[in-house]
Design a protein around this motif. Sequence first.
Motif, PDB file in Angstrom:
ATOM      1  N   SER A 175       0.818  -1.210   0.000  1.00  0.00           N
ATOM      2  CA  SER A 175       0.000   0.000   0.000  1.00  0.00           C
ATOM      3  C   SER A 175       0.856   1.266   0.000  1.00  0.00           C
ATOM      4  O   SER A 175       0.602   2.163  -0.802  1.00  0.00           O
ATOM      5  N   GLN A 197       0.849   4.011  -2.957  1.00  0.00           N
ATOM      6  CA  GLN A 197       0.576   5.420  -2.667  1.00  0.00           C
ATOM      7  C   GLN A 197       1.639   6.313  -3.285  1.00  0.00           C
ATOM      8  O   GLN A 197       1.324   7.347  -3.880  1.00  0.00           O
ATOM      9  N   ASN A 198       2.898   5.924  -3.145  1.00  0.00           N
ATOM     10  CA  ASN A 198       3.987   6.717  -3.714  1.00  0.00           C
ATOM     11  C   ASN A 198       3.896   6.774  -5.237  1.00  0.00           C
ATOM     12  O   ASN A 198       4.157   7.821  -5.837  1.00  0.00           O
ATOM     13  N   ILE A 202       1.126   6.507  -7.042  1.00  0.00           N
ATOM     14  CA  ILE A 202      -0.012   7.376  -7.370  1.00  0.00           C
ATOM     15  C   ILE A 202       0.384   8.836  -7.205  1.00  0.00           C
ATOM     16  O   ILE A 202       0.112   9.669  -8.079  1.00  0.00           O
ATOM     17  N   LYS A 203       1.031   9.175  -6.089  1.00  0.00           N
ATOM     18  CA  LYS A 203       1.438  10.556  -5.832  1.00  0.00           C
ATOM     19  C   LYS A 203       2.438  11.061  -6.868  1.00  0.00           C
ATOM     20  O   LYS A 203       2.497  12.256  -7.145  1.00  0.00           O
ATOM     21  N   CYS A 231      -8.349  -1.946  -0.485  1.00  0.00           N
ATOM     22  CA  CYS A 231      -7.944  -1.107  -1.616  1.00  0.00           C
ATOM     23  C   CYS A 231      -8.595   0.269  -1.578  1.00  0.00           C
ATOM     24  O   CYS A 231      -8.215   1.147  -2.351  1.00  0.00           O
ATOM     25  N   SER A 243      -8.530   2.975   0.270  1.00  0.00           N
ATOM     26  CA  SER A 243      -7.722   4.199   0.417  1.00  0.00           C
ATOM     27  C   SER A 243      -6.941   4.486  -0.865  1.00  0.00           C
ATOM     28  O   SER A 243      -6.771   5.656  -1.227  1.00  0.00           O
ATOM     29  N   LEU A 244      -6.497   3.458  -1.562  1.00  0.00           N
ATOM     30  CA  LEU A 244      -5.779   3.658  -2.821  1.00  0.00           C
ATOM     31  C   LEU A 244      -6.732   4.105  -3.924  1.00  0.00           C
ATOM     32  O   LEU A 244      -6.393   4.969  -4.732  1.00  0.00           O
ATOM     33  N   ASN A 278      -9.402   5.810  -3.436  1.00  0.00           N
ATOM     34  CA  ASN A 278      -9.705   7.210  -3.115  1.00  0.00           C
ATOM     35  C   ASN A 278      -8.600   8.162  -3.565  1.00  0.00           C
ATOM     36  O   ASN A 278      -8.861   9.336  -3.822  1.00  0.00           O
ATOM     37  N   LEU A 279      -7.379   7.649  -3.661  1.00  0.00           N
ATOM     38  CA  LEU A 279      -6.259   8.464  -4.143  1.00  0.00           C
ATOM     39  C   LEU A 279      -6.176   8.488  -5.665  1.00  0.00           C
ATOM     40  O   LEU A 279      -5.392   9.243  -6.231  1.00  0.00           O
ATOM     41  N   GLY A 280      -6.966   7.611  -6.317  1.00  0.00           N
ATOM     42  CA  GLY A 280      -6.969   7.615  -7.776  1.00  0.00           C
ATOM     43  C   GLY A 280      -6.625   6.300  -8.436  1.00  0.00           C
ATOM     44  O   GLY A 280      -6.594   6.224  -9.667  1.00  0.00           O
TER      45      GLY A 280
END
Length: 62
Positions: free
Chosen positions: A3, A7-8, A10-11, A26, A28-29, A31-33
């Motif tokens: 995860s 996240q990194n 995606i960012k 999944c 939270s990921l 939600n980040l896109g």
Amino acid sequence: MGSPMAQNLIKAGSDVTVWNRTKSKCDSLINLGAKYKPSPEEVASSCDVTFAMLADPESAVH
């Protein structure tokens, strides 16, 4: 471990597709896109590169 790595990515602007045996893990990921696919096969068929983060070899058998 997977995860934070996702996240990194995606960012950093990467196109990320995720799957987990427990879909809510999944969220939270997503939600980040991140995109979600309902099976590992669908992830593999939709991506050029894949990473797998598994607890043990048995986890690879779906």
